[in-house]
Design a protein around this motif. Structure first.
Motif, PDB file in Angstrom:
ATOM      1  N   LEU A  77       0.880  -1.172  -0.125  1.00  0.00           N
ATOM      2  CA  LEU A  77       0.054  -0.056   0.057  1.00  0.00           C
ATOM      3  C   LEU A  77       0.786   1.320  -0.170  1.00  0.00           C
ATOM      4  O   LEU A  77       0.507   2.260  -0.485  1.00  0.00           O
ATOM      5  CB  LEU A  77      -0.899   0.003   1.279  1.00  0.00           C
ATOM      6  N   ALA A  78       2.197   1.109   0.585  1.00  0.00           N
ATOM      7  CA  ALA A  78       2.743   2.412   0.749  1.00  0.00           C
ATOM      8  C   ALA A  78       3.313   3.071  -0.713  1.00  0.00           C
ATOM      9  O   ALA A  78       3.195   3.978  -0.953  1.00  0.00           O
ATOM     10  CB  ALA A  78       4.042   1.983   1.676  1.00  0.00           C
ATOM     11  N   ALA A  79       3.904   1.958  -1.495  1.00  0.00           N
ATOM     12  CA  ALA A  79       4.339   2.328  -3.009  1.00  0.00           C
ATOM     13  C   ALA A  79       3.163   2.371  -3.858  1.00  0.00           C
ATOM     14  O   ALA A  79       3.335   3.782  -4.459  1.00  0.00           O
ATOM     15  CB  ALA A  79       5.021   1.175  -3.474  1.00  0.00           C
ATOM     16  N   ILE A  80       2.092   2.107  -3.531  1.00  0.00           N
ATOM     17  CA  ILE A  80       0.903   2.332  -4.333  1.00  0.00           C
ATOM     18  C   ILE A  80       0.385   3.614  -4.171  1.00  0.00           C
ATOM     19  O   ILE A  80       0.081   4.511  -4.921  1.00  0.00           O
ATOM     20  CB  ILE A  80      -0.231   1.216  -4.046  1.00  0.00           C
ATOM     21  N   SER A  81       0.411   4.122  -2.631  1.00  0.00           N
ATOM     22  CA  SER A  81       0.145   5.499  -2.109  1.00  0.00           C
ATOM     23  C   SER A  81       1.079   6.240  -2.944  1.00  0.00           C
ATOM     24  O   SER A  81       0.701   7.574  -3.447  1.00  0.00           O
ATOM     25  CB  SER A  81       0.260   5.511  -0.786  1.00  0.00           C
ATOM     26  N   GLY A  82       2.252   6.129  -2.939  1.00  0.00           N
ATOM     27  CA  GLY A  82       3.410   7.253  -3.598  1.00  0.00           C
ATOM     28  C   GLY A  82       3.073   7.143  -5.093  1.00  0.00           C
ATOM     29  O   GLY A  82       3.106   8.405  -5.399  1.00  0.00           O
ATOM     30  N   MET A  83       2.687   6.179  -5.802  1.00  0.00           N
ATOM     31  CA  MET A  83       2.544   6.144  -7.288  1.00  0.00           C
ATOM     32  C   MET A  83       1.108   7.064  -7.232  1.00  0.00           C
ATOM     33  O   MET A  83       1.007   7.700  -8.555  1.00  0.00           O
ATOM     34  CB  MET A  83       2.348   4.709  -7.757  1.00  0.00           C
TER      35      MET A  83
ATOM     36  N   ALA B 100       8.180   5.632  -9.919  1.00  0.00           N
ATOM     37  CA  ALA B 100       7.566   7.104 -10.027  1.00  0.00           C
ATOM     38  C   ALA B 100       8.043   7.951 -11.241  1.00  0.00           C
ATOM     39  O   ALA B 100       7.516   8.515 -12.057  1.00  0.00           O
ATOM     40  CB  ALA B 100       7.873   7.758  -8.754  1.00  0.00           C
ATOM     41  N   LEU B 101       9.384   7.507 -11.308  1.00  0.00           N
ATOM     42  CA  LEU B 101      10.076   8.265 -12.662  1.00  0.00           C
ATOM     43  C   LEU B 101       9.405   7.997 -13.719  1.00  0.00           C
ATOM     44  O   LEU B 101       9.267   8.641 -14.631  1.00  0.00           O
ATOM     45  CB  LEU B 101      11.676   8.113 -12.504  1.00  0.00           C
ATOM     46  N   LEU B 102       9.265   6.571 -13.923  1.00  0.00           N
ATOM     47  CA  LEU B 102       8.788   5.903 -15.282  1.00  0.00           C
ATOM     48  C   LEU B 102       7.201   6.621 -15.450  1.00  0.00           C
ATOM     49  O   LEU B 102       7.265   7.006 -16.699  1.00  0.00           O
ATOM     50  CB  LEU B 102       8.716   4.465 -15.309  1.00  0.00           C
ATOM     51  N   LEU B 103       6.576   6.574 -14.262  1.00  0.00           N
ATOM     52  CA  LEU B 103       5.111   6.947 -14.474  1.00  0.00           C
ATOM     53  C   LEU B 103       5.319   8.425 -14.967  1.00  0.00           C
ATOM     54  O   LEU B 103       4.571   8.935 -15.878  1.00  0.00           O
ATOM     55  CB  LEU B 103       4.456   6.769 -13.206  1.00  0.00           C
ATOM     56  N   ALA B 104       5.875   9.198 -14.505  1.00  0.00           N
ATOM     57  CA  ALA B 104       6.221  10.635 -14.471  1.00  0.00           C
ATOM     58  C   ALA B 104       6.401  10.988 -15.917  1.00  0.00           C
ATOM     59  O   ALA B 104       5.944  11.900 -16.567  1.00  0.00           O
ATOM     60  CB  ALA B 104       6.911  11.484 -13.697  1.00  0.00           C
ATOM     61  N   ILE B 105       7.208  10.140 -16.352  1.00  0.00           N
ATOM     62  CA  ILE B 105       7.864  10.399 -17.826  1.00  0.00           C
ATOM     63  C   ILE B 105       6.472  10.175 -18.736  1.00  0.00           C
ATOM     64  O   ILE B 105       6.622  10.817 -19.915  1.00  0.00           O
ATOM     65  CB  ILE B 105       9.037   9.457 -18.199  1.00  0.00           C
ATOM     66  N   LEU B 106       5.981   8.945 -18.374  1.00  0.00           N
ATOM     67  CA  LEU B 106       4.769   8.540 -19.241  1.00  0.00           C
ATOM     68  C   LEU B 106       3.544   9.564 -19.402  1.00  0.00           C
ATOM     69  O   LEU B 106       3.009   9.591 -20.419  1.00  0.00           O
ATOM     70  CB  LEU B 106       4.575   7.136 -18.554  1.00  0.00           C
ATOM     71  N   LEU B 107       3.450  10.101 -18.287  1.00  0.00           N
ATOM     72  CA  LEU B 107       2.120  10.953 -18.087  1.00  0.00           C
ATOM     73  C   LEU B 107       1.636  11.794 -19.177  1.00  0.00           C
ATOM     74  O   LEU B 107       0.478  11.922 -19.465  1.00  0.00           O
ATOM     75  CB  LEU B 107       2.129  11.660 -16.737  1.00  0.00           C
TER      76      LEU B 107
END
Lengths: 102, 232
Positions: A64-70, B165-172
């Motif tokens: 849940l922690a990583a999912i919240s971060g994402m 998060a980096l990959l997602l931010a690049i993709l957005l």
């Protein structure tokens, strides 16, 4: 442990090879349209598979922690864009949730 | 500073920021596995491939020999073959002289940033981006090995999300523009999940199969867009 230098060099070679060979093959050639369309789709297909499902195991004790971060990255990124804040913010949110959970 | 250089730093800093924590984790793990500082440094400096470095540590601990680890690395990193194939169609004429250097720095994240940059890729842009990535990876590795013990565990754990998060931010930005992109991303992720669950492919190959299948399917949908661009 034994000397790892030969292992490291071997790993370096098999990492560099696949990264280099396509540049040698395709340079200066015009690619057919169908191949071009395929190549164009590689980024999106690759990133999808790089994120999912790995991200669900990014904080194995508490997914849940990583999912919240994402979720923060997704919401902030869609809203304001940019990369630095979405990335640092996701780490902060993940930290916060892990902190609460412990 | 030219616009190109500024843009490159703007794109490079986030990769640096994403790589430092991941590399710190690698440094900490290396030390925990009992490998020397020099070896740990060389892993990052010469191999420069996140996922396979972590996998190599795991395999070393299981007692696997160098042959098996090198083969696994080849399988895990073979996806970069497809990424380089794409990039080779995008680099500019001058940058082509430097393919031997550029190829060394084709990581997942560098590839992702480069692939969504508009227009031909110049050597200045590519090199600044790759140097940001490389310096982040090396400095994080060194920091992790030396300082690892002093960082709170919960902090290093939460850093595990940074690369995703980096990959997602690049993709957005791409996702915002096109529904097709959203569908392809999710389809690729789902397919990867299924393939991993089925557990019939070696490490790293699920991603390759996903790229091949999803990009093939996707190519039917984007064919029109490609034509438009050619006509521009």
């Amino acid at each position: 442990m034994n000397n790892l230098i030969p292992l490291i060099l071997g790993m370096a070679a098999v990492t560099y090879g696949p990264r280099l060979i396509p540049f040698l093959m395709l340079t200066n050639k015009k690619t057919p349209k169908r191949v071009d369309a395929f190549l164009k789709c590689i980024p999106v297909a690759a990133i999808g598979a790089l994120i999912i499902p790995g991200v669900f195991n990014a904080t194995p004790d508490m997914p849940l922690a990583a999912i919240s971060g994402m979720a923060f990255t997704l919401i902030y990124g869609l809203w304001r864009g940019g990369i630095i804040i979405p990335v640092l913010g996701s780490v902060a949110v993940t930290y916060f949730i892990l902190f609460l959970g412990n | 500073m030219t616009k190109e250089v500024q843009d490159a730093f703007k794109a490079g800093i986030p990769i640096f920021i994403g790589y430092v924590p991941a590399a710190i984790a690698f440094g900490i793990l290396s030390k925990g596995c009992g490998i020397t500082f020099l070896e740990c440094f060389l892993f990052s400096a010469v191999v420069f491939a996140g996922a396979s470095q972590f996998i190599a540590l795991n395999l070393l601990m299981t007692g696997m020999g160098p042959g098996g680890i090198i083969l696994t690395t080849l399988l895990v990193n073979f996806r970069h073959f497809l990424m380089s194939a794409y990039l080779s169609t995008r680099i500019g004429r001058i940058a082509r002289k430097y393919i031997f250097l550029i190829a060394f720095g084709v990581t997942d994240e560098v590839f992702s940033v480069l692939s969504f940059k508009k227009g031909q890729l110049s050597k200045t842009f590519v090199f600044i981006l790759q140097l940001s990535a490389y310096s982040g990876w090396i400095s994080g590795t060194v920091t992790g090995y030396i300082m690892g013990g002093f960082l709170p565990e919960i902090l290093t754990k939460s850093m595990g999300v940074a690369l995703y998060a980096l990959l997602l931010a690049i993709l957005l930005p791409e996702i915002k523009k096109s529904t097709k992109a959203v569908i392809l991303v999710i389809a690729s992720g789902l397919l990867n999940t299924i393939l991993i669950k089925l557990d019939i492919l070696p490490d790293g190959w699920t991603i390759i199969v996903c790229i091949l299948i999803i990009a093939s399917v996707g190519s039917f949908f984007v064919a029109d867009d490609v034509q438009e661009e050619v006509c521009e």
